[in-house]
Design a protein around this motif. Structure first.
Motif, PDB file in Angstrom:
ATOM      1  N   VAL A  93       0.940  -1.248   0.161  1.00 35.79           N
ATOM      2  CA  VAL A  93       0.416   0.001   0.224  1.00 35.79           C
ATOM      3  C   VAL A  93       1.037   1.729   0.172  1.00 35.79           C
ATOM      4  O   VAL A  93       0.644   2.443  -0.593  1.00 35.79           O
ATOM      5  CB  VAL A  93      -0.959  -0.004   1.500  1.00 35.79           C
ATOM      6  CG1 VAL A  93      -1.443   1.495   1.574  1.00 35.79           C
ATOM      7  CG2 VAL A  93      -2.297  -1.181   0.771  1.00 35.79           C
ATOM      8  N   ALA A  94       2.115   0.991   0.692  1.00 37.89           N
ATOM      9  CA  ALA A  94       3.234   2.575   0.934  1.00 37.89           C
ATOM     10  C   ALA A  94       3.287   2.693  -0.168  1.00 37.89           C
ATOM     11  O   ALA A  94       3.538   4.150  -0.792  1.00 37.89           O
ATOM     12  CB  ALA A  94       3.726   2.289   1.794  1.00 37.89           C
ATOM     13  N   VAL A  95       3.818   1.420  -0.811  1.00 38.57           N
ATOM     14  CA  VAL A  95       4.689   2.155  -2.373  1.00 38.57           C
ATOM     15  C   VAL A  95       3.828   2.578  -3.275  1.00 38.57           C
ATOM     16  O   VAL A  95       3.997   2.682  -4.520  1.00 38.57           O
ATOM     17  CB  VAL A  95       6.063   0.788  -2.559  1.00 38.57           C
ATOM     18  CG1 VAL A  95       6.017   0.928  -3.892  1.00 38.57           C
ATOM     19  CG2 VAL A  95       6.731   0.343  -1.537  1.00 38.57           C
ATOM     20  N   VAL A  96       2.156   1.678  -3.550  1.00 41.20           N
ATOM     21  CA  VAL A  96       1.667   1.890  -4.727  1.00 41.20           C
ATOM     22  C   VAL A  96       0.662   2.291  -4.721  1.00 41.20           C
ATOM     23  O   VAL A  96       0.499   3.137  -5.272  1.00 41.20           O
ATOM     24  CB  VAL A  96       0.856  -0.307  -4.676  1.00 41.20           C
ATOM     25  CG1 VAL A  96       0.324  -0.186  -5.812  1.00 41.20           C
ATOM     26  CG2 VAL A  96       2.274  -1.391  -5.090  1.00 41.20           C
ATOM     27  N   VAL A  97       0.181   2.545  -3.480  1.00 39.90           N
ATOM     28  CA  VAL A  97      -1.243   3.439  -3.470  1.00 39.90           C
ATOM     29  C   VAL A  97      -0.888   4.777  -3.343  1.00 39.90           C
ATOM     30  O   VAL A  97      -1.288   6.308  -3.599  1.00 39.90           O
ATOM     31  CB  VAL A  97      -2.219   3.384  -2.529  1.00 39.90           C
ATOM     32  CG1 VAL A  97      -3.014   3.973  -1.958  1.00 39.90           C
ATOM     33  CG2 VAL A  97      -2.969   2.084  -3.039  1.00 39.90           C
TER      34      VAL A  97
ATOM     35  N   GLN B  82      -0.609   6.219   6.016  1.00 40.30           N
ATOM     36  CA  GLN B  82      -1.744   5.392   6.163  1.00 40.30           C
ATOM     37  C   GLN B  82      -2.345   5.967   7.627  1.00 40.30           C
ATOM     38  O   GLN B  82      -3.436   5.925   7.482  1.00 40.30           O
ATOM     39  CB  GLN B  82      -1.132   4.356   5.689  1.00 40.30           C
ATOM     40  CG  GLN B  82      -0.522   3.763   5.034  1.00 40.30           C
ATOM     41  CD  GLN B  82      -0.520   2.435   4.854  1.00 40.30           C
ATOM     42  OE1 GLN B  82      -0.825   1.510   4.600  1.00 40.30           O
ATOM     43  NE2 GLN B  82       0.977   1.894   4.341  1.00 40.30           N
ATOM     44  N   THR B  83      -1.404   5.673   9.039  1.00 44.54           N
ATOM     45  CA  THR B  83      -2.386   6.076  10.267  1.00 44.54           C
ATOM     46  C   THR B  83      -3.022   7.222   9.910  1.00 44.54           C
ATOM     47  O   THR B  83      -3.817   8.036  10.238  1.00 44.54           O
ATOM     48  CB  THR B  83      -1.371   5.851  10.603  1.00 44.54           C
ATOM     49  OG1 THR B  83      -0.603   5.176  11.049  1.00 44.54           O
ATOM     50  CG2 THR B  83      -1.910   6.198  12.518  1.00 44.54           C
ATOM     51  N   ALA B  84      -1.877   8.837   9.225  1.00 44.78           N
ATOM     52  CA  ALA B  84      -2.407   9.976   9.280  1.00 44.78           C
ATOM     53  C   ALA B  84      -3.731   9.921   8.863  1.00 44.78           C
ATOM     54  O   ALA B  84      -4.514  11.079   8.836  1.00 44.78           O
ATOM     55  CB  ALA B  84      -1.747  10.722   9.455  1.00 44.78           C
ATOM     56  N   THR B  85      -3.748   9.338   7.756  1.00 43.72           N
ATOM     57  CA  THR B  85      -5.047   9.615   6.558  1.00 43.72           C
ATOM     58  C   THR B  85      -6.266   8.727   7.444  1.00 43.72           C
ATOM     59  O   THR B  85      -7.708   9.310   7.506  1.00 43.72           O
ATOM     60  CB  THR B  85      -5.260   8.422   5.586  1.00 43.72           C
ATOM     61  OG1 THR B  85      -4.030   9.261   4.854  1.00 43.72           O
ATOM     62  CG2 THR B  85      -6.148   8.808   4.899  1.00 43.72           C
TER      63      THR B  85
END
Length: 541
Positions: free
Chosen positions: A52-56, A416-419
């Motif tokens: 998710v970190a790399v693709v999204v 991701q956490t902040a989102t």
């Protein structure tokens, strides 16, 4: 260098939040539905978080991998470093037979194993939480209950559920200190506000523990003792956090709760003790043999010595000159190659690794363990063998904890956490109802109320100001809600499972504790929401 983007998927915060939740969904689904072992589930969830970190998110693969290594390092030190040394002390006492003496000592307080469980898991566990935190209470009280005859699954569940109300003030109020640091709010106000929320949990947790062990029959038969224990702890936690000392809150509450319960048992005996039930590992009655063995005063003192040493070492470490000396050798540095910036371009502190090799709770436990070698008279060679054996005992929990913290750091570094946090914060006035969920989410992922407060503390204050809510209330709700995620955190599940020989069966424990976690969370959400309205606004600091 990577600069965080909070809405990378179609420019939508909602769609981005769904994508960022995938690692958590995968982790809990594999544990609770697929029943996969925790170390495998955490490694697969880590792969999803990286993907998710790399693709999204537009995070370079190198930065994502480096953030995972930082999380894994943090998982070992200080978290696993605490658990390893705590279990080593326990293993030494088992080898010398001192733990059997301790078990008989607890049995003399009451023959009722339900009461023993409350005193050990709730009171003694709260004391350990106050002094060390970070999984130490679960690691020690689980094996203590196991040695008293509880089935491994019950011992793990009881210890995890008990480790709730004290967590906000754990490790001498480290979560509160962290919360004050990231929010800029006074520690005294945050501690006082939390002390007007978590005591509600303390009132009911002892009753719930007996219910887990012996159902409604046990609840009715032990109600005077559980009410005495829970009420004393709740009142003491409120008074200490509001009027005495935030760091000493749980120490005061734990000692008073244990003391008043023991005094009650001198004049009152719970119903339901039946020697015929002794063969049932989860029966209300302790085995008659637990009472028959006599121990002289020297043996009893030796059995309690390691725990007395732990308390003495941790208290001494809080004395300012000693604390300064311990901290003077701490090394803090930015993780090599990791460069993360916030959405506004500001450098983030999450890339820093603090190696407090002498001041950390795990190192203090190691010192206490070395002193315990002399106190209990174990041979140094045997003590070393027990130390190495502890690493073997915790092989898979070590993998699990390091993997889970790697997930947390990848999610934090990528945004991701902040989102997820910003998506929840966009609910306006209803944020008061959802605020504890943020804390729960942070602890469920990291296993630490301190980490959850560092993740979401500032966000809670920002959201509170936007919604016209009290920032102290919302910040405290993050910590109070977070304590309820402790029992479902994969790292704590792994610690409990490893301590009772259930490594690989973390999913079984997870399914037993999840309903209690969600029920308590619902209660906390309702309480915080009412505190944000005129109904209970008078309880706000």
């Amino acid at each position: 260098m990577y600069q965080q983007v909070l809405d990378p998927l179609l420019g939508s915060l909602g769609w981005s939040a769904l994508a960022s939740a995938l690692p958590l969904v995968v982790l809990f689904a594999l544990l609770g539905i697929v029943r996969m072992t925790a170390w495998k589930a955490s490694l697969l969830a880590l792969a999803v978080a990286l993907l998710v970190a790399v693709v999204v998110y537009p995070m370079p693969a190198g930065q994502a991998l480096l953030s995972a290594t930082l999380g894994a390092a943090f998982g070992f030190f200080p978290i696993l470093w605490i658990v390893i040394n705590a279990l080593w002390i326990y293993n030494m006492t088992v080898t010398t037979g001192d733990f059997d003496v301790l078990q008989r000592s607890f049995a003399r307080v009451s023959r009722d194993r339900r009461i023993q469980a409350v005193i050990i898991a709730f009171c003694f566990g709260a004391l350990l939480e106050a002094l060390a935190g970070f999984g130490t209470p679960v690691a020690i009280t689980t094996v203590m209950l196991l040695s008293l005859g509880f089935r491994p699954l019950t011992a793990a569940v009881v210890s995890l559920v008990a480790n709730t109300a004290p967590v906000a003030y754990g490790a001498l109020a480290s979560p509160m200190v962290t919360l004050a640091s990231v929010t800029g709010l006074p520690l005294s106000e945050l501690g006082a506000m939390t002390g007007r929320q978590t005591p509600v949990l303390a009132l009911i947790v002892p009753i719930v523990l007996v219910g887990i062990i012996d159902g409604m029959r046990g609840v009715r038969q032990t109600l005077p003792a559980t009410l005495m224990c829970g009420t004393t702890f709740a009142v003491a936690q409120f008074v200490a956090s509001n009027y005495i000392s935030v760091p000493l809150t749980d120490i005061i509450a734990a000692l008073l709760a244990a003391g008043t319960t023991v005094l009650l048992l001198r004049v009152w005996t719970p119903r339901g003790i039946d020697a015929d039930d002794a063969d049932d590992a989860d029966s209300a009655a302790a085995a008659p043999g637990a009472m028959s063995a006599g121990d002289d005063r020297g043996a009893v003192l030796r059995a309690y010595a390691p725990y007395g040493i732990i308390i003495a070492v941790f208290v001494a470490a809080q004395i300012k000159p000693i604390a300064a000396a311990l901290d003077s050798v701490t090394v803090a540095f930015d993780w090599p190659g990791l460069d993360i910036r916030g959405p506004g371009g500001q450098a983030l502190s999450l890339v820093e690794f603090e190696f407090d090799w002498l001041a950390s709770a795990g190192s203090l436990l190691l010192i206490a363990g070395l002193l315990s070698i002399l106190a209990i008279g174990i041979r140094p060679r045997t003590a070393l063998s027990r130390y190495l054996g502890t690493y073997v005992q915790l092989t898979w929990p070590i993998v699990t904890v390091m993997s889970v913290l790697a997930i947390a750091y990848v999610m934090n570094a990528s945004g991701q956490t902040a989102t997820l946090g910003n998506w929840l914060a966009a609910t306006g006035g209803l944020f008061a109802l959802l605020s504890p969920i943020l804390g729960w989410l942070g602890v469920a992922v990291t296993g630490s109320d301190t980490s959850s407060n560092s993740l979401f503390g500032a966000l809670q204050v920002t959201a509170a100001n936007k919604a016209g809510l009290d920032p102290v209330l919302m910040a405290a709700a993050n910590s109070s809600g977070g304590v309820l995620g402790k029992m479902v955190s994969p790292q704590n599940l792994a610690i409990a499972a490893g301590a009772v020989g259930m490594a690989g069966r973390e999913g079984d424990i997870f399914r037993r504790v999840l309903p209690w976690s969600l029920l308590f969370l619902l209660l906390m959400c309702a309480l915080v929401f009412l505190q944000s309205t005129p109904v209970l606004s008078w309880t706000v600091v």
